[in-house]
Design a protein around this motif. Sequence first.
Motif, short mmCIF file in Angstrom:
data_model
loop_
_atom_site.label_atom_id
_atom_site.label_comp_id
_atom_site.label_asym_id
_atom_site.label_seq_id
_atom_site.Cartn_x
_atom_site.Cartn_y
_atom_site.Cartn_z
N PRO A 1 31.83 92.75 60.06
CA PRO A 1 30.57 92.79 59.09
C PRO A 1 29.97 94.18 59.13
O PRO A 1 29.63 94.56 57.97
CB PRO A 1 29.44 91.82 59.70
CG PRO A 1 30.28 90.71 60.67
CD PRO A 1 31.67 91.64 61.13
N THR A 2 30.00 94.76 60.20
CA THR A 2 29.17 96.41 60.26
C THR A 2 29.98 97.14 61.30
O THR A 2 30.79 96.60 62.40
CB THR A 2 27.79 96.57 60.46
OG1 THR A 2 27.66 95.53 61.68
CG2 THR A 2 27.11 95.70 59.22
N LEU A 3 30.09 98.37 61.01
CA LEU A 3 30.42 99.29 62.12
C LEU A 3 29.02 99.97 62.69
O LEU A 3 28.01 99.87 62.24
CB LEU A 3 31.21 100.31 61.30
CG LEU A 3 32.60 99.92 60.65
CD1 LEU A 3 33.13 101.10 59.79
CD2 LEU A 3 33.42 99.31 61.57
N ALA A 4 29.23 100.54 63.98
CA ALA A 4 28.38 101.05 64.37
C ALA A 4 28.54 102.68 64.81
O ALA A 4 29.64 103.02 65.33
CB ALA A 4 28.21 100.56 65.88
N GLY A 5 27.57 103.45 64.44
CA GLY A 5 27.73 104.99 64.51
C GLY A 5 27.97 105.49 65.98
O GLY A 5 27.92 104.70 67.02
N ALA A 6 28.78 106.36 66.14
CA ALA A 6 29.21 106.87 67.30
C ALA A 6 29.87 108.43 67.38
O ALA A 6 30.22 108.70 66.08
CB ALA A 6 30.60 106.14 67.85
N PRO A 7 29.88 108.91 68.51
CA PRO A 7 30.47 110.21 68.05
C PRO A 7 31.86 110.15 68.14
O PRO A 7 32.66 109.31 68.96
CB PRO A 7 30.24 110.96 69.51
CG PRO A 7 29.47 110.04 70.63
CD PRO A 7 29.39 108.90 69.70
N VAL A 8 32.60 110.55 67.18
CA VAL A 8 34.08 110.61 67.05
C VAL A 8 34.87 111.81 66.67
O VAL A 8 34.21 112.91 66.50
CB VAL A 8 34.50 109.51 65.73
CG1 VAL A 8 34.17 108.27 66.17
CG2 VAL A 8 33.64 110.00 64.70
N MET A 9 36.26 111.87 67.08
CA MET A 9 37.18 113.02 66.93
C MET A 9 37.90 112.97 65.64
O MET A 9 38.60 112.11 65.48
CB MET A 9 37.60 113.18 68.13
CG MET A 9 38.62 114.42 68.37
SD MET A 9 37.56 115.54 68.96
CE MET A 9 37.81 115.20 70.87
N ALA A 10 37.91 114.06 64.73
CA ALA A 10 38.73 113.86 63.60
C ALA A 10 40.16 114.68 64.35
O ALA A 10 40.07 115.55 64.94
CB ALA A 10 38.24 115.15 62.67
N THR A 11 41.23 113.95 63.88
CA THR A 11 42.29 114.44 64.46
C THR A 11 43.32 115.01 63.17
O THR A 11 44.42 115.92 63.42
CB THR A 11 43.40 113.11 64.77
OG1 THR A 11 43.22 112.10 63.84
CG2 THR A 11 42.57 112.74 66.02
N ASP A 12 43.10 114.83 61.83
CA ASP A 12 43.91 115.26 60.77
C ASP A 12 43.10 115.16 59.64
O ASP A 12 42.07 114.58 59.61
CB ASP A 12 45.30 114.87 60.85
CG ASP A 12 45.71 113.51 60.14
OD1 ASP A 12 45.00 113.09 59.04
OD2 ASP A 12 45.58 112.47 61.02
N LEU A 13 43.54 115.69 58.45
CA LEU A 13 42.70 115.86 57.28
C LEU A 13 42.09 114.73 56.82
O LEU A 13 40.84 114.25 56.68
CB LEU A 13 43.63 116.69 56.25
CG LEU A 13 42.94 116.55 54.74
CD1 LEU A 13 41.72 117.43 54.93
CD2 LEU A 13 43.93 117.71 54.10
N ARG A 14 43.01 113.58 56.44
CA ARG A 14 42.69 112.36 55.73
C ARG A 14 41.90 111.44 56.87
O ARG A 14 41.20 110.65 56.76
CB ARG A 14 43.68 111.86 55.22
CG ARG A 14 44.52 112.63 54.18
CD ARG A 14 43.75 113.29 52.97
NE ARG A 14 44.52 114.16 52.49
CZ ARG A 14 43.96 114.91 51.42
NH1 ARG A 14 42.65 114.99 50.91
NH2 ARG A 14 44.83 115.89 50.78
N ALA A 15 42.51 111.66 58.19
CA ALA A 15 41.95 110.96 59.45
C ALA A 15 40.39 110.98 59.36
O ALA A 15 39.65 110.45 59.39
CB ALA A 15 42.61 110.98 60.60
N SER A 16 40.08 112.45 59.26
CA SER A 16 38.69 112.96 59.16
C SER A 16 37.76 112.46 58.05
O SER A 16 36.80 112.02 58.53
CB SER A 16 38.52 114.51 58.78
OG SER A 16 39.69 115.44 59.78
N PHE A 17 38.43 111.93 57.04
CA PHE A 17 37.52 111.51 55.91
C PHE A 17 37.34 109.89 56.30
O PHE A 17 36.38 109.45 55.90
CB PHE A 17 38.15 111.89 54.64
CG PHE A 17 36.95 111.96 53.61
CD1 PHE A 17 35.87 111.04 53.37
CD2 PHE A 17 36.24 113.13 52.89
CE1 PHE A 17 34.86 110.92 52.49
CE2 PHE A 17 35.35 113.34 52.21
CZ PHE A 17 34.59 112.05 51.93
N SER A 18 38.37 109.46 56.86
CA SER A 18 38.25 107.98 57.11
C SER A 18 36.96 107.93 58.11
O SER A 18 36.20 106.84 57.97
CB SER A 18 39.49 107.34 57.82
OG SER A 18 39.62 107.76 59.08
#
Length: 418
Positions: free
Chosen positions: A358-375
């Motif tokens: 139903p929902t996601l929860a905010g968190a610190p995350v790490m971008a690994t490549d271009l499109r993954a970053s926007f996901s």
Amino acid sequence: MDRIRIVGGRPLEGTIDISGAKNAALILMAAGLLTDDRLILANVPDLADVTTMSQLLAQHGIAVERPSARTLSLGGAITNTEAPYDIVRKMRASILVLGPLLTRTREARVSLPGGCAIGTRPVDLHLKGLEAMGAEIRLDAGYIDATAPHGLHGATITFPFVSVGATENLMLAASLAEGETILINAAREPEITDLATCLIAMGADITGLGTDRLTIVGVKSLHGATHSIIPDRIETGTYACAAAITGGAVTLRGARPNDLGAVLATMAQAGVDVTETPGGLHVSRRNGLHGTDAMTEPFPGFATDMQAQFMTLMAVAEGASMITESIFENRFMHVPELNRMGARINVHGSSAIVRGVPTLAGAPVMATDLRASFSLVLAGLAARGETIINRVYHLDRGYEAVEHKLAACGAQIERLAA
Ligand SMILES: CC(=O)N[C@H]1[C@@H](OP(=O)(O)OP(=O)(O)OC[C@H]2O[C@@H](n3ccc(=O)[nH]c3=O)[C@H](O)[C@@H]2O)O[C@H](CO)[C@@H](O)[C@@H]1O
Ligand SMILES: C=C(OP(=O)(O)O)C(=O)O
């Protein structure tokens, strides 16, 4: 290193201008090596990758000027035929200078691009195709050393599978080769047609545009031209996902819906309202999303460059989806990061099973490549609370002014400078 901070939960409302296509801009810039005359490119996006390609062309001797914010002017003679490791390692698309350098000067030394986060990404099809056209190629100290002592000649080349980059490199090489080249099982991506259109404006002889069989009859020389780059279909699809995941309503000004292939139909199947407008596309979502399968394929199939963003959308849909990646062998690095935000995704080989939450929860995350970053940006826009995205330089390779475009539609997003 810059980071992006998002506080999620706001529906996006408004208009987003779609920028020129990154992947068209990069190959069109490489086409600037095919003539000493001026090639003027309009609708050029302001991206880190465009800056990298400008640096690469400049060290080949090409004068790269920006007469206005959206225009690039390329011109001048090639003075150096080596593409050094230090630039190539920043951007795999650097390999696209190989065909033009070789066909123009009969020699090129280009650093092997190597693998990257999404896969091994060999360039064997580029090299085999050039060899079929008369090139002599050897690998030396991490470099492709290519010569064509007698110049390149036409050849019939059947690709065993579709490669965007190999199709582009060989089109560029063939446009100045002696005789006719036929590319069979060529890529049909809109960026290929954009390249062909520009080359024809420069004097090239190319037929079969938009099909998987391209015929290129080499000409003695090409001349300058002015060409406007197509809008970015991946940026379009990405912001369509942003509108959908926040339950908003956004107009994507300048978008070309037909360039999105299967992506829009798949989104519509998932419950997103997608309407073509005279100047672009309107995307909204009033009802719930439902789990929908997708498999990446060459154009006009579902674009691999949209896989990560669509997966985030499915992460908050009702029901399950199976998302299969058939182009790259390792393009699921966003999965663990999405799971850290509460998504329920399991990877089995080349497929990911997404069970909507139903929902996601905010968190610190790490971008690994271009499109993954926007996901992860999409996940942050939909999530409760604060998301901090690290390694934003991946995003800056291919998305222009992300935080401005999203904030203008009501997102709570800011860049935290390093
Ligand atoms: C700058 C640019 O335009 N990048 C796009 C381009 O990348 P790129 O041109 O690198 O992608 P390709 O279409 O060539 O790659 C497709 C598949 O073929 C493989 N392969 C490719 C060439 C080769 O010589 N040997 C080989 O095995 C690749 O590893 C990959 O698994 O198309 C991809 C597929 O739509 C997109 O995700 C990229 O955004
Ligand atoms: C994979 C991509 O780019 P590149 O081929 O430049 O790595 C992309 O644009 O998603």
